[in-house]
Design a protein around this motif. Structure first.
Motif, PDB file in Angstrom:
ATOM      1  N   PHE A 457       0.892  36.476 -32.704  1.00 37.51           N
ATOM      2  CA  PHE A 457       1.572  36.516 -31.515  1.00 37.51           C
ATOM      3  C   PHE A 457       0.905  35.424 -30.565  1.00 37.51           C
ATOM      4  N   VAL A 458      -0.258  35.198 -30.871  1.00 38.89           N
ATOM      5  CA  VAL A 458      -0.814  34.007 -29.910  1.00 38.89           C
ATOM      6  C   VAL A 458      -0.125  32.549 -30.151  1.00 38.89           C
ATOM      7  N   VAL A 459       0.004  32.520 -31.606  1.00 41.30           N
ATOM      8  CA  VAL A 459       0.379  31.051 -32.125  1.00 41.30           C
ATOM      9  C   VAL A 459       1.808  30.964 -31.853  1.00 41.30           C
ATOM     10  N   ILE A 460       2.660  32.153 -31.761  1.00 42.93           N
ATOM     11  CA  ILE A 460       4.034  31.817 -31.402  1.00 42.93           C
ATOM     12  C   ILE A 460       4.209  31.701 -29.818  1.00 42.93           C
ATOM     13  N   SER A 461       3.216  32.272 -29.077  1.00 39.11           N
ATOM     14  CA  SER A 461       3.464  31.880 -27.642  1.00 39.11           C
ATOM     15  C   SER A 461       2.995  30.325 -27.411  1.00 39.11           C
ATOM     16  N   VAL A 462       2.139  29.987 -28.090  1.00 37.87           N
ATOM     17  CA  VAL A 462       1.591  28.721 -27.844  1.00 37.87           C
ATOM     18  C   VAL A 462       3.010  27.682 -28.153  1.00 37.87           C
ATOM     19  N   CYS A 463       3.434  28.137 -29.234  1.00 36.06           N
ATOM     20  CA  CYS A 463       4.531  27.199 -29.821  1.00 36.06           C
ATOM     21  C   CYS A 463       5.582  27.262 -28.893  1.00 36.06           C
ATOM     22  N   LEU A 464       6.004  28.414 -28.320  1.00 38.74           N
ATOM     23  CA  LEU A 464       7.187  28.394 -27.320  1.00 38.74           C
ATOM     24  C   LEU A 464       6.678  27.670 -26.025  1.00 38.74           C
ATOM     25  N   LEU A 465       5.196  27.837 -25.471  1.00 36.50           N
ATOM     26  CA  LEU A 465       5.111  26.858 -24.264  1.00 36.50           C
ATOM     27  C   LEU A 465       5.168  25.576 -24.577  1.00 36.50           C
ATOM     28  N   LEU A 466       4.718  25.233 -25.745  1.00 30.69           N
ATOM     29  CA  LEU A 466       4.810  23.544 -26.024  1.00 30.69           C
ATOM     30  C   LEU A 466       6.297  23.253 -26.214  1.00 30.69           C
ATOM     31  N   ASP A 467       7.234  24.237 -26.525  1.00 31.35           N
ATOM     32  CA  ASP A 467       8.646  23.657 -26.785  1.00 31.35           C
ATOM     33  C   ASP A 467       9.110  23.422 -25.452  1.00 31.35           C
ATOM     34  N   ARG A 468       8.623  24.160 -24.377  1.00 28.69           N
ATOM     35  CA  ARG A 468       9.574  23.925 -23.331  1.00 28.69           C
ATOM     36  C   ARG A 468       8.645  23.040 -22.298  1.00 28.69           C
ATOM     37  N   THR A 469       7.396  22.696 -22.449  1.00 30.62           N
ATOM     38  CA  THR A 469       6.632  21.706 -21.584  1.00 30.62           C
ATOM     39  C   THR A 469       6.775  20.355 -22.143  1.00 30.62           C
ATOM     40  N   LYS A 471       8.577  19.330 -24.961  1.00 30.77           N
ATOM     41  CA  LYS A 471      10.013  19.166 -25.353  1.00 30.77           C
ATOM     42  C   LYS A 471       9.796  18.440 -27.057  1.00 30.77           C
ATOM     43  N   LEU A 472       8.910  19.061 -27.686  1.00 28.85           N
ATOM     44  CA  LEU A 472       8.726  18.655 -28.915  1.00 28.85           C
ATOM     45  C   LEU A 472       9.768  19.503 -30.133  1.00 28.85           C
ATOM     46  N   PRO A 473      10.761  18.811 -30.506  1.00 30.03           N
ATOM     47  CA  PRO A 473      11.717  19.548 -31.191  1.00 30.03           C
ATOM     48  C   PRO A 473      11.227  20.489 -32.325  1.00 30.03           C
ATOM     49  N   VAL A 474      10.010  20.147 -32.926  1.00 35.73           N
ATOM     50  CA  VAL A 474       9.421  20.775 -34.057  1.00 35.73           C
ATOM     51  C   VAL A 474       8.892  22.079 -33.649  1.00 35.73           C
ATOM     52  N   MET A 475       8.502  22.447 -32.588  1.00 35.91           N
ATOM     53  CA  MET A 475       7.770  23.716 -31.884  1.00 35.91           C
ATOM     54  C   MET A 475       8.665  24.878 -32.163  1.00 35.91           C
ATOM     55  N   LEU A 476       9.817  24.917 -31.986  1.00 35.87           N
ATOM     56  CA  LEU A 476      10.937  26.088 -31.917  1.00 35.87           C
ATOM     57  C   LEU A 476      10.860  26.613 -33.408  1.00 35.87           C
ATOM     58  N   PRO A 477      11.405  25.617 -34.358  1.00 32.05           N
ATOM     59  CA  PRO A 477      11.042  26.096 -35.718  1.00 32.05           C
ATOM     60  C   PRO A 477       9.720  26.365 -36.158  1.00 32.05           C
ATOM     61  N   LEU A 478       8.750  25.728 -35.716  1.00 32.02           N
ATOM     62  CA  LEU A 478       7.340  26.329 -36.111  1.00 32.02           C
ATOM     63  C   LEU A 478       7.174  27.620 -35.727  1.00 32.02           C
ATOM     64  N   ALA A 479       7.479  27.916 -34.413  1.00 28.21           N
ATOM     65  CA  ALA A 479       7.149  29.446 -33.752  1.00 28.21           C
ATOM     66  C   ALA A 479       7.785  30.291 -34.801  1.00 28.21           C
ATOM     67  N   CYS A 480       9.072  30.017 -35.290  1.00 22.75           N
ATOM     68  CA  CYS A 480       9.828  31.034 -35.960  1.00 22.75           C
ATOM     69  C   CYS A 480       9.238  31.029 -37.321  1.00 22.75           C
ATOM     70  N   SER A 559       0.241  14.572 -31.355  1.00 21.61           N
ATOM     71  CA  SER A 559      -1.149  14.073 -31.341  1.00 21.61           C
ATOM     72  C   SER A 559      -1.580  14.420 -29.826  1.00 21.61           C
ATOM     73  N   ARG A 560      -1.080  14.342 -28.924  1.00 23.08           N
ATOM     74  CA  ARG A 560      -1.778  15.046 -27.789  1.00 23.08           C
ATOM     75  C   ARG A 560      -1.630  16.400 -27.476  1.00 23.08           C
ATOM     76  N   ALA A 561      -0.826  17.109 -28.080  1.00 22.86           N
ATOM     77  CA  ALA A 561      -0.476  18.582 -28.246  1.00 22.86           C
ATOM     78  C   ALA A 561      -1.521  19.115 -29.328  1.00 22.86           C
ATOM     79  N   THR A 562      -1.854  18.357 -30.077  1.00 21.03           N
ATOM     80  CA  THR A 562      -2.863  18.878 -31.229  1.00 21.03           C
ATOM     81  C   THR A 562      -4.368  18.765 -30.763  1.00 21.03           C
TER      82      THR A 562
END
Length: 712
Positions: A457-469, A471-480, A559-562
């Motif tokens: 749950f925590v990982v998915i929430s962070v991924c979705l937050l990064l996807d919105r903020t 705009k990393l295209p990889v974060m949504l598929p990574l969340a799923c 890299s900034r996100a990581t």
């Protein structure tokens, strides 16, 4: 651009195929048509199907198995242990099929054991285990077998299991472990199917040494009231069973045998609250027979014994009425409802005592567990984590479809829809976790199993937050992908564990305050470490296909996100570790004891600190940070799972055999990513050196004769 589009399309098709291959076996487990059970069952031996109302009433029946739980939970754990899945699927000789829930299977096993013994219950992962005991039944390597199929080799199985049990579990090979597990499972199964033999067969009555022919048999409840005292007095007069007349010895031995069968193993079915309202142990039918026999007084009848005897006889009579009514479904349902109502009456004194100001902790705990049993049944019916897993897989497929034509409007709309749809499985995780919190009355992280949905749950929430903020295209598929993977790991861990995932906490862990402050916080640090490692893995793989870093903006953002996630993880890991030390000082009298789990938490903090200091100090660059982050993922896996497998330290209560393969697979994957990244880093540095040299040469050619770029 043309080749890039073809590459995306190839990846999409490959992902679709990979998911299809991965999902098929999982759904096949619950699909009778998948061919998992080649054993055909004759429909003529099957009992009539139980009504939904009867199954529900039986599911809510509370038993004690380490804790108070509905029999639906007890049956589900037994099936998971025996069969590997929570359900029984029968292929019939007439081409039909029948699906049994855990409770329906338990009803058949208790009241129709002759039919249940033909159900394919026992999973054998490798038929080499059957070769050890001389059985040649099916050709498949992995198969399920019925009790009747395995019974002919029972003696050889017990002999082999006895030999292998002397070997330390860590030193056994796979086949030896399977033989020991199969023998234990069959023993547990026999205790279940034989637990009501006393009610089906009655108990023998001895009325004199010279009796001939078949001894009279009477119901167990009648035996306790009328025949037990004379039998025990006769036995005591002879001293031992060996010195008794044959008929008396036969009756005594049969009584003890039926009592032992009804008593079962240490995991026997404990239906009845204790006779003493101040005792927290419940009784099985066999224990009622044993304890009543042990209480028979010498000489004159003791009023207290008579009271206890009648109490035990009344409860055995309730079981006898259920057995007598089994073929009349309407009458059986009435008796089952009456049986459940009688247990509520038995619990009334405890429920009242639990509300008092001077109530004991165990009384409050049992009162809560008894009360929330129907909610626990609803939780099992909901299958929230399984449904969330299925939706994550479907959403991942939808995202893969958008990669076929990312610039198209339909693709962009589908991706946006997928983003919002991701909150559906995320909500299902929240619902499932909330159920567990309500049922157990504590934070959802006391079991190693429970940490997986929470971290997911925590990982998915962070991924979705990064996807919105970002705009990393990889974060949504990574969340799923991580959502599906996390819930898959939780399911497989539960299967390997084969035990209740809502166990009673050890005394030292019974602190909701510290479970909330320490465990929840430190697990957020685990989640950050896992997510940072995965994102660094994406960076490494992407750079391997783009060594010259043509997508520089994507890599910089990633890299900034990581880097931010590592900072985030350091904060929570440090705070959580300190809080754990305070809890340890409160519970064990010392802040730090170099326990493996404590060392693992400290390793995470130190590793994160090393990455950040090395990056800020200029000792490593972007690529180096990602390589160290990948290794950080291995550090988290060690602290999260591996320390529990060491069998030492105060945190060794989470040991689960059979998970080292998955742990080593995680280590191997991370090591492979590190090696690929290291090689890619060397190649990338070589290209960067060449490019710098080329740029310097170009500048030198543009300068006046005799001047150099350095001088300029």
């Amino acid at each position: 651009m043309k080749y890039r589009h073809k590459f995306r399309k190839s990846v999409s098709i490959l992902l679709l195929a990979l998911v299809a291959v991965t999902v098929a076996p999982v759904f096949g487990q619950d699909n009778p048509e998948a061919g998992i059970d080649p054993n055909l069952v004759d429909p003529k031996i099957l009992p009539a199907e139980w009504s939904e109302e009867t199954v529900r009433a039986f599911e809510e029946l509370v038993v004690q198995d380490e804790r108070l739980k509905p029999i639906a939970s007890y049956a589900a754990v037994k099936l998971l242990k025996f069969r590997g899945i929570k359900g029984v699927h029968l292929n019939l000789t007439d081409g039909g099929k029948r699906d049994l829930t855990p409770a329906a299977w338990m009803l058949d096993a208790l009241f129709y054991p002759e039919a249940a013994c033909q159900y394919p219950i026992f999973l054998v992962e490798d038929r080499a285990a059957l070769d050890v005991i001389g059985l040649d039944l099916h050709k498949k390597k992995r198969e399920r077998y019925s009790f009747n199929e395995l019974a002919p080799a029972r003696e050889k199985l017990n002999e082999a299991a006895g030999r292998y049990a002397k070997i330390d579990s860590k030193d056994r090979n796979t086949v030896q472990s399977m033989v020991v597990e199969l023998a234990n499972n069959i023993a547990d199964y026999e205790y279940i199917v034989r637990s009501l033999d006393f009610a089906r067969e009655g108990l023998p009555v001895y009325r004199g040494e010279d009796s001939e022919g078949e001894m009279e048999r009477v119901p167990a409840s009648t035996f306790l009231r009328e025949e037990l005292v004379p039998m025990v007095e006769a036995v005591r007069s002879y001293g031992t069973i060996d010195k008794m007349p044959p008929r008396l010895g036969e009756a005594a031995n049969e009584y003890l045998g039926l009592a032992q069968a009804a008593r079962g193993s240490i995991d026997g079915i404990h239906f009845f609250p204790g006779y003493d309202p101040n005792g927290e142990e419940w009784y099985s039918c066999g224990e009622l027979l044993f304890l009543t026999m042990q209480r028979v007084p010498d000489g004159a009848a003791d009023p207290e014994f008579i009271k206890h005897r009648d109490w035990a006889a009344d409860r055995l009579e309730q079981i006898e009425r259920l057995v007598a009514a089994k073929d009349d479904r309407s009458e059986f349902h009435k008796e089952l409802v009456a049986f459940a109502a009688a247990r509520t009456t038995d619990m009334a004194p405890l429920l009242a005592a639990a509300k008092g100001a001077d109530s004991k902790e165990w009384q409050r705990r049992q009162a809560r567990q008894f009360t929330v049993a129907p909610v626990e049944v609803d939780y099992h019916h909901g299958k929230y984590f399984f449904k969330a897993w299925g939706i994550f897989v479907a959403l991942l497929l939808a995202i893969a479809v958008t990669w076929l034509s990312p610039a198209a409007k339909w693709s962009q709309r589908l991706r946006k829809l997928t983003f919002f749809a991701t909150f559906i499985p995320l909500g299902l995780i929240v619902v499932g976790v909330s159920y567990r919190v309500y049922i157990m009355g504590r934070p959802p992280v006391s079991e190693l199993y429970e940490t997986v949905p929470y971290i997911t749950f925590v990982v998915i929430s962070v991924c979705l937050l990064l996807d919105r903020t970002l705009k990393l295209p990889v974060m949504l598929p990574l969340a799923c992908a991580l959502g599906a993977l996390g819930l898959f790991v939780a399911d497989k861990y539960e299967t390997i564990q084969g035990a209740d995932t809502m166990k009673e906490l050890t005394a030292v862990l019974r602190s909701n305050f510290w479970l909330t402050t320490h465990v929840l916080v430190v697990l957020v640090g685990y989640a950050a470490g896992i997510l940072a490692a995965v994102m660094s893995g994406i960076y490494v793989v992407s750079r391997a296909f783009d060594v010259r870093r043509k997508k520089s903006e994507f890599f910089r953002t990633l890299s900034r996100a990581t880097y931010g996630i590592i900072c985030f993880g350091l904060l929570f890991s440090l705070v959580g570790t300190v809080l754990g030390g305070i809890w340890a000082n409160y519970s064990w009298g010392r802040f730090w004891g170099w326990d493996p789990k404590e060392n693992g938490a400290l390793m995470i903090v130190l590793w994160f600190l090393m990455i950040l200091h090395a990056r800020v100090g200029g000792f490593i660059k972007e690529f180096g940070m990602h390589l160290l982050s990948v290794i950080g993922g291995a550090v988290v896996v060690f602290s999260w799972f591996h320390t529990n497998q060491l069998g030492v330290g105060l945190h060794s209560y989470g040991f689960t055999s059979g998970v080292m393969f998955a742990i080593n697979l995680a280590y191997g994957t991370l090591a492979a990513l590190f090696i690929v990244g290291l090689i890619t880093s060397v190649i990338a540095n070589h290209y960067e050196s060449e490019e710098k040299a080329a740029r310097k040469k170009a500048r030198d050619q543009q300068l006046p004769d005799g001047a150099t770029s350095a001088g300029a």
